[in-house]
Write a protein that holds these residues in place. Structure first.
Motif, PDB file in Angstrom:
ATOM      1  N   PHE A   1       0.754  -1.268  -0.010  1.00 41.33           N
ATOM      2  CA  PHE A   1       0.034  -0.095   0.022  1.00 41.33           C
ATOM      3  C   PHE A   1       0.800   1.200   0.030  1.00 41.33           C
ATOM      4  N   ALA A   2       0.295   2.327  -0.320  1.00 39.44           N
ATOM      5  CA  ALA A   2       0.760   3.666  -0.275  1.00 39.44           C
ATOM      6  C   ALA A   2      -0.173   4.603   0.226  1.00 39.44           C
ATOM      7  N   VAL A   3      -0.052   5.482   1.429  1.00 41.42           N
ATOM      8  CA  VAL A   3      -0.888   6.250   1.894  1.00 41.42           C
ATOM      9  C   VAL A   3      -0.267   7.693   1.687  1.00 41.42           C
ATOM     10  N   ALA A   4      -0.925   8.603   1.400  1.00 39.25           N
ATOM     11  CA  ALA A   4      -0.790  10.080   1.175  1.00 39.25           C
ATOM     12  C   ALA A   4      -1.585  10.790   2.204  1.00 39.25           C
ATOM     13  N   ASN A   5      -0.809  11.998   2.808  1.00 41.19           N
ATOM     14  CA  ASN A   5      -1.503  12.764   3.681  1.00 41.19           C
ATOM     15  C   ASN A   5      -0.907  14.224   3.293  1.00 41.19           C
ATOM     16  N   VAL A   6      -2.218  15.085   3.629  1.00 40.52           N
ATOM     17  CA  VAL A   6      -1.893  16.614   3.268  1.00 40.52           C
ATOM     18  C   VAL A   6      -2.289  17.331   4.314  1.00 40.52           C
ATOM     19  N   LYS A   7      -1.775  18.725   4.590  1.00 42.42           N
ATOM     20  CA  LYS A   7      -2.192  19.779   5.602  1.00 42.42           C
ATOM     21  C   LYS A   7      -1.507  21.043   5.215  1.00 42.42           C
ATOM     22  N   ALA A   8      -2.292  21.930   5.845  1.00 42.44           N
ATOM     23  CA  ALA A   8      -1.879  23.380   5.761  1.00 42.44           C
ATOM     24  C   ALA A   8      -1.544  24.033   7.126  1.00 42.44           C
ATOM     25  N   VAL A   9      -0.932  24.792   7.327  1.00 39.41           N
ATOM     26  CA  VAL A   9      -0.701  25.566   8.609  1.00 39.41           C
ATOM     27  C   VAL A   9      -0.591  26.909   8.498  1.00 39.41           C
TER      28      VAL A   9
ATOM     29  N   VAL B   1       0.920  31.210  17.542  1.00 41.47           N
ATOM     30  CA  VAL B   1      -0.414  30.692  17.329  1.00 41.47           C
ATOM     31  C   VAL B   1      -0.529  29.907  16.149  1.00 41.47           C
ATOM     32  N   THR B   2      -0.913  28.764  15.823  1.00 37.52           N
ATOM     33  CA  THR B   2      -1.240  28.038  14.824  1.00 37.52           C
ATOM     34  C   THR B   2      -2.470  27.203  14.670  1.00 37.52           C
ATOM     35  N   PHE B   3      -2.931  27.453  13.247  1.00 39.00           N
ATOM     36  CA  PHE B   3      -4.214  26.607  13.026  1.00 39.00           C
ATOM     37  C   PHE B   3      -3.653  25.670  11.947  1.00 39.00           C
ATOM     38  N   ASP B   4      -3.948  24.329  11.859  1.00 36.31           N
ATOM     39  CA  ASP B   4      -3.804  23.568  10.896  1.00 36.31           C
ATOM     40  C   ASP B   4      -5.114  22.453  10.588  1.00 36.31           C
ATOM     41  N   ALA B   5      -5.036  22.308   9.197  1.00 34.50           N
ATOM     42  CA  ALA B   5      -6.184  21.339   8.795  1.00 34.50           C
ATOM     43  C   ALA B   5      -5.745  20.614   7.744  1.00 34.50           C
ATOM     44  N   GLY B   6      -6.162  19.206   7.554  1.00 36.63           N
ATOM     45  CA  GLY B   6      -5.707  18.350   6.563  1.00 36.63           C
ATOM     46  C   GLY B   6      -6.432  17.373   6.195  1.00 36.63           C
ATOM     47  N   ILE B   7      -5.894  16.500   5.597  1.00 36.29           N
ATOM     48  CA  ILE B   7      -6.475  15.075   5.046  1.00 36.29           C
ATOM     49  C   ILE B   7      -5.470  13.835   5.272  1.00 36.29           C
ATOM     50  N   ASN B   8      -6.001  12.934   6.162  1.00 35.91           N
ATOM     51  CA  ASN B   8      -5.162  11.636   6.090  1.00 35.91           C
ATOM     52  C   ASN B   8      -5.636  10.701   5.275  1.00 35.91           C
TER      53      ASN B   8
END
Length: 661
Positions: A611-619, A626-633
């Protein structure tokens, strides 16, 4: 396609935060075993890899198993039937690569297998991994290496961080860490909470008799943790710290959802999983060239497992249904003395004592008690032969003795026979500086693992008989490696390793002593295994705004004793990522992990596919700290499993907020 991607990405580096890192600020130095000064880059830095707090948060690696999976030579695995996370380090499991917290052993007394998913990372300053040539100062059982979780230590009058997040599956988490340093004393405290009601399977999952897809059955989990550390620093580098930690977990075990008809379906729930710890770490200077360190500890492990009759989890009556309770504790300590009084020598000696006590019962039977005591003494010397050549030589002696072992027969508690065993562990490493930045090294280590209480006395649900006379497992670990820093921005490292293992504890088939016409299993020192492979990594920054990286592991394990397959480790593993920072307040990140096929059962019937699994996020960082992040696993909703029949989450979404001050 995967290999094309891998060949292209081999030319992109990993930033230092992911690969080998030197000690950073906020690290509890008393908790380190193999300490490396930033300016020296000594021998130990070549043989340890460190995952910093910054890296843990950047990649949202919230438990120890996920954090270690980023490193070369490490394979994340799952024990699906128990819903536990584990890792293999160059093919060695957690019995051979014990877990430590601030240099104190925290592996489970009964079988040596901690569930790494229960160990969250919100309160850690770094994770240190040693492979193959772990220092003898760690103590016994470092046959394949050691994992040391290093806690935080405050540096200023008031500092801390906190965060919270929400994800798919009604999952949420929150944590805080607060500390103060008042010159001659300091205080560090923290807490964390984690909860998930379920996870959602990939849309590509095909339903089975025990899993209809969508929400994964019985996949809930809850964890909470508190910690407090009080330290005194009366003079110079002298330091005395007391720590208290409490962890509590609850989880379900999703049932088997594969195609192997021989796999027994388990309807398991864990009403509680608890660990309570009291630690003392001290360091006292003896003049300018010597020191003495002590570590004292008491750990209590309590957990309960209920096995139900059916998927409704409402009755416990059939064969193999039970209510099991473990009430374990361990206590002990270590003394370490080091000196640089001899020119060109840095000598260290350590003594360890540990007593493991395991108490179990299946209701309504009485508790059975088991107790082992373990001793270890080790000496290590780092010798500077020339300005370019160093030698690290070590020797340890380990021994274990059974104090208590109770059997429950015909309604009465009776004593098992008691055994004892010991082992010597010599090792040596050579480190040669080819240039100011390039180092070549070679090591050889004879390592052993002492049998656990479970190895010696478990009936394995009636399929085996105990063997209290088990000898230590033995391995000779060889490795050669090369590290270099090119053009002041790229760091390259490569390592070849080979392990020759004998007296590996495997279940043999013997004549049943109670029935001459039947056979039964028994753990014996019959296994012969070889493990070898290659690790590659490149690290650095491509530009001021772009960093990217890759590491690759080639791994092969051969069972030379019989045809049984060795489980849990793929032949190929690749981890890579890219992070782009177009603005000072914005970063974009993507990472990918690839695993080839691996065996999930020793008969080769159950295989976890590649398998290959990709994840993305923005910070986003709108204000300093102060940080906010959101993403997709699992961006592409891959249907995959580390353990065949126990599928992992499909696509899922998350968001977090954090503040550091």
């Amino acid at each position: 396609m995967i290999w094309s991607l891998g060949l292209v990405l081999l030319f992109f580096p990993i930033p230092e935060s992911v690969a080998v890192e030197v000690a950073a600020s906020g690290v509890f130095a008393l908790g380190e075993i193999e300490v490396v000064a930033h300016e020296e880059q000594g021998a130990a830095s070549l043989l340890t890899e460190r995952v910093s707090e910054e890296t843990l948060r950047n990649f949202n690696r919230d438990d120890v198993a996920e954090a270690l999976d980023m490193l070369p030579g490490v394979h994340l695995s799952k024990v699906g039937g128990r819903n536990e996370s584990t890792v293999y380090v160059r093919g060695f499991d957690l019995r051979h690569v014990p877990l430590y917290l601030d240099g104190i052993p925290i592996y489970v007394p009964y079988d040596g297998y901690p569930d790494l998913r229960r160990f969250t990372t919100f309160d850690l300053s770094q994770i240190v991994l040693s492979k193959g040539f772990a220092s003898v100062l760690y103590g016994p059982n470092t046959m394949g290496g050691a994992i040391n979780l290093v806690s935080k230590r405050p540096e200023t009058a008031f500092e801390g961080n906190c965060g919270a997040g929400y994800a798919s599956g009604d999952s949420y988490q929150a944590y805080f860490n607060l500390g103060t340093n008042q010159d001659w004393w300091y205080l560090q405290t923290g807490a964390s909470w984690y909860n998930t009601d379920y996870f959602r399977l990939s849309d590509d999952f095909r339903k089975t008799a025990n899993e209809d897809g969508g929400r994964r059955e019985n996949s809930y989990a809850r964890d909470r943790k508190i910690n407090i550390k009080v330290g005194l620093t009366p003079r110079g580098d002298d330091e005395y710290a007391f720590s208290y930690i409490y962890q509590h977990g609850v989880k379900g075990t999703p049932p088997y959802a594969g195609s192997a008809s021989s796999e027994r379906i388990k309807y398991w729930r864990w009403p509680y999983w608890e660990k309570e710890s009291y630690y003392i770490n001290t360091r006292t200077g003896l003049g300018e060239a010597s020191y003495v360190k002590t570590r004292l500890y008491y750990d209590r492990y309590m957990n309960s497992l209920f096995s139900y009759d059916n998927a409704e989890y409402d009755t416990i009556s059939r064969p193999y249904a039970f209510r099991s309770n473990y009430d374990d504790h361990t206590y002990g300590g270590s003394l370490e003395v080091g000196t640089k009084l001899l020119p060109r020598n840095e000598m260290k000696v350590a003594f360890h004592y540990k007593r493991d006590v395991h108490r179990e019962h299946n209701r309504p039977n009485p508790y059975q008690r088991f107790a082992d005591e373990i001793y270890s003494v080790g000496a290590e010397d780092t010798i500077t032969l020339t300005d370019n050549l160093k030698v690290v030589a070590g020797l340890s002696y380990d021994a274990t003795r059974t104090l208590d072992a109770q059997d429950f027969i015909s309604g009465e508690l009776v004593d098992f026979p008691k055994g004892e065993s010991d082992a010597w562990n010599p090792q040596i490493g050579l480190f040669y500086e080819l240039t100011d930045t390039a180092v070549l090294y070679a090591t050889v280590a004879h390592k052993t693992r002492l049998a656990t209480i479970k190895d010696k006395y478990s009936y394995r649900l009636g399929t085996a008989i105990p063997n209290p006379d088990l000898k230590p497992e033995k391995a000779i670990n060889y490795q050669i490696g090369y590290r270099n820093r090119l053009w002041d921005r790229l760091s390259f490292n490569a390592a070849l390793f080979y392990s020759d293992i004998e007296d590996f504890i495997l279940q043999a088939t013997i004549q049943d002593p109670d029935d001459p016409t039947a056979t039964i299993g028994q753990n014996q020192n019959v296994g012969k295994v070889e493990q070898y492979g290659l690790e590659l990594g490149i690290e650095g920054n491509l530009s001021d705004s772009l960093e990217a990286g890759i590491n690759y592991t080639l791994m092969d394990r051969n069972n030379r004793d019989n045809d049984d397959k060795l489980t849990g480790t793929p032949n190929h593993k690749l981890f890579t990522y890219v992070r782009y920072r177009p603005r000072t307040w914005l970063s974009l990140q993507a990472d990918l992990i690839y695993h080839s096929n691996s065996f999930s059962s020793s008969d080769g019937v159950r295989i976890a596919g590649e398998f290959a699994v990709a994840n993305v996020k923005a910070v986003f960082e709108p204000l300093p700290g102060v940080t906010f992040d959101a993403g997709i696993n699992n961006l592409f909703d891959t249907n995959y499993a580390y353990d065949e029949g126990y599928p992992e989450p499909g696509i899922n979404y998350f968001g977090n907020v954090a503040y550091r001050f």
